[in-house]
Design a protein around this motif. Structure first.
Motif, PDB file in Angstrom:
ATOM      1  N   PRO A 101      -8.735   1.831 -37.152  1.00 57.95           N
ATOM      2  CA  PRO A 101      -9.552   1.492 -38.323  1.00 57.95           C
ATOM      3  C   PRO A 101      -8.724   1.447 -39.585  1.00 57.95           C
ATOM      4  O   PRO A 101      -7.756   2.182 -39.721  1.00 57.95           O
ATOM      5  N   ARG A 102      -9.094   0.575 -40.475  1.00 61.36           N
ATOM      6  CA  ARG A 102      -8.402   0.461 -41.753  1.00 61.36           C
ATOM      7  C   ARG A 102      -9.264   1.033 -42.854  1.00 61.36           C
ATOM      8  O   ARG A 102     -10.484   0.959 -42.803  1.00 61.36           O
ATOM      9  N   LEU A 103      -8.601   1.586 -43.843  1.00 58.82           N
ATOM     10  CA  LEU A 103      -9.342   2.093 -44.988  1.00 58.82           C
ATOM     11  C   LEU A 103      -9.995   0.939 -45.718  1.00 58.82           C
ATOM     12  O   LEU A 103      -9.378  -0.113 -45.917  1.00 58.82           O
ATOM     13  N   PRO A 104     -11.266   1.103 -46.124  1.00 58.33           N
ATOM     14  CA  PRO A 104     -11.948   0.037 -46.857  1.00 58.33           C
ATOM     15  C   PRO A 104     -11.192  -0.322 -48.126  1.00 58.33           C
ATOM     16  O   PRO A 104     -10.588   0.529 -48.787  1.00 58.33           O
ATOM     17  N   THR A 105     -11.230  -1.628 -48.458  1.00 54.99           N
ATOM     18  CA  THR A 105     -10.514  -2.105 -49.638  1.00 54.99           C
ATOM     19  C   THR A 105     -10.968  -1.396 -50.894  1.00 54.99           C
ATOM     20  O   THR A 105     -10.163  -1.077 -51.772  1.00 54.99           O
ATOM     21  N   ARG A 106     -12.260  -1.120 -50.966  1.00 57.70           N
ATOM     22  CA  ARG A 106     -12.798  -0.482 -52.172  1.00 57.70           C
ATOM     23  C   ARG A 106     -12.227   0.910 -52.364  1.00 57.70           C
ATOM     24  O   ARG A 106     -12.140   1.398 -53.480  1.00 57.70           O
ATOM     25  N   PHE A 155     -17.318  14.761 -45.944  1.00 57.43           N
ATOM     26  CA  PHE A 155     -16.890  14.102 -44.718  1.00 57.43           C
ATOM     27  C   PHE A 155     -18.077  13.844 -43.796  1.00 57.43           C
ATOM     28  O   PHE A 155     -18.227  12.763 -43.221  1.00 57.43           O
ATOM     29  N   GLN A 156     -18.952  14.826 -43.659  1.00 52.64           N
ATOM     30  CA  GLN A 156     -20.106  14.680 -42.778  1.00 52.64           C
ATOM     31  C   GLN A 156     -21.062  13.597 -43.251  1.00 52.64           C
ATOM     32  O   GLN A 156     -21.792  13.016 -42.447  1.00 52.64           O
ATOM     33  N   SER A 157     -21.067  13.321 -44.547  1.00 46.55           N
ATOM     34  CA  SER A 157     -21.987  12.318 -45.093  1.00 46.55           C
ATOM     35  C   SER A 157     -21.445  10.898 -44.977  1.00 46.55           C
ATOM     36  O   SER A 157     -22.179   9.942 -45.241  1.00 46.55           O
ATOM     37  N   LEU A 158     -20.175  10.742 -44.585  1.00 50.62           N
ATOM     38  CA  LEU A 158     -19.572   9.416 -44.497  1.00 50.62           C
ATOM     39  C   LEU A 158     -20.047   8.672 -43.250  1.00 50.62           C
ATOM     40  O   LEU A 158     -20.354   9.289 -42.227  1.00 50.62           O
ATOM     41  N   PRO A 159     -20.083   7.351 -43.297  1.00 48.66           N
ATOM     42  CA  PRO A 159     -20.327   6.559 -42.085  1.00 48.66           C
ATOM     43  C   PRO A 159     -19.214   6.800 -41.074  1.00 48.66           C
ATOM     44  O   PRO A 159     -18.098   7.193 -41.440  1.00 48.66           O
ATOM     45  N   GLU A 160     -19.483   6.518 -39.821  1.00 55.36           N
ATOM     46  CA  GLU A 160     -18.519   6.808 -38.762  1.00 55.36           C
ATOM     47  C   GLU A 160     -17.195   6.085 -38.962  1.00 55.36           C
ATOM     48  O   GLU A 160     -16.130   6.654 -38.710  1.00 55.36           O
ATOM     49  N   ASP A 161     -17.229   4.825 -39.394  1.00 55.68           N
ATOM     50  CA  ASP A 161     -15.974   4.093 -39.553  1.00 55.68           C
ATOM     51  C   ASP A 161     -15.110   4.702 -40.658  1.00 55.68           C
ATOM     52  O   ASP A 161     -13.874   4.748 -40.543  1.00 55.68           O
ATOM     53  N   GLU A 162     -15.763   5.194 -41.718  1.00 58.80           N
ATOM     54  CA  GLU A 162     -14.991   5.815 -42.790  1.00 58.80           C
ATOM     55  C   GLU A 162     -14.466   7.184 -42.373  1.00 58.80           C
ATOM     56  O   GLU A 162     -13.399   7.610 -42.816  1.00 58.80           O
TER      57      GLU A 162
END
Length: 286
Positions: free
Chosen positions: A32-37, A261-268
């Protein structure tokens, strides 16, 4: 916003030694790549010097206490004080003479005190910080079950008998089954506090609360012993609730990076864990 600040801080800062043991998400064929934002996020807001905030190093990155955290912790502690105050006032009738003026004022309002205390406990259970979400939900479920049971006992048992709920439970020990889950939630909360902070009064309450209730339910406990334990419960509850305000705010927050961390979507989550592992490897290639 808090999750973005955490990401930005991780990306731009060096990891600490406490990042070596990270939970690994399930592997996937593509990295997975870090989101651009997240890559473009500016880190100036994270600077402790510009915000005059103390920055703490968490498992998933640095974090700090903000105004929302302070409000939540104060409300959490206020809920405990509300529960303790209501309980002590109501329970004091067991020690006061029937002719005592305060007793005449308190007794007709026992159910109101019970409702206020239950509300304070419910507020604290909403705001309590527990890493394992399932445990928090279980305590809240016990509280909800206790509220429903209390209403059922009041409507179906106490009212037909011409008594209030609290007095009915005192006169009819089997009614503990209806209100018991509420006190089970309280027991779980003080157990958590005792375990996390080593508070003696919380540890003692963990045993006293169920002993008093089970003793009343079974009818095996002598009234003198029951009153002694009830008095201990009152004193320890006041001490426990009062001492919460002597703790630093950050203690009741815990490691904020874990909750972010727990509140992040799975990909993040996967992207953040991968980034932390890469940083750790770059610092300790062997």
């Amino acid at each position: 916003m808090a999750s973005h600040m955490l990401y930005a801080s991780i990306i731009t800062s060096h990891p600490s030694s406490n990042l070596t043991k990270l939970p690994r998400p399930s592997s996937s064929s593509s990295s997975p790549r870090l989101p651009t934002r997240l890559k473009s996020f500016k880190c100036k807001a994270q600077s402790s010097s510009s915000q005059s905030q103390t920055v703490y190093q968490g498992v998933y990155g640095p974090w700090s206490v903000d105004s929302t955290d302070v409000k939540e912790v104060i409300l959490y502690r206020s809920g405990l004080v509300t529960a303790a105050t209501s309980f002590v006032i109501a329970a004091s009738t067991a020690f006061l003479p029937d002719s005592f003026l305060a007793n005449e004022v308190i007794r007709p309002n026992l159910d109101y005190l019970y409702a206020i205390g239950a509300g304070g406990l419910g507020l604290s259970l909403v705001l309590i910080h527990i890493y394992v979400t399932e445990i928090k939900r279980t305590l809240q479920a016990f509280w909800g079950l206790g509220v429903v049971g209390s209403l059922a006992a009041y409507i179906c048992l106490a009212q037909p008998a011409g008594e209030g709920l609290v007095q009915y439970v005192v006169d009819n020990p089997t009614a503990v089954w209806f209100v018991g889950p509420l006190f089970a939630a309280l027991t779980g909360l003080v157990f958590k506090e005792g375990l996390c902070y080593g508070k003696l009064e919380a540890g003692l309450l963990t045993f006293i609360i169920p002993i008093v209730l089970l003793g009343h339910l079974s009818g095996l406990m002598d009234d003198g012993v029951k009153l002694s334990l009830l008095g201990s419960w009152m004193a320890l509850f006041v001490l426990f609730a009062g001492r919460k305000f002597t703790q630093p705010i950050k203690d009741d927050i815990g490691d904020k990076s874990v909750f972010i961390f727990q509140s992040l979507p799975e990909d993040e989550k996967k992207a953040l864990v991968k980034k932390l592992e890469q940083q750790e490897y770059s610092q300790n290639p062997n």
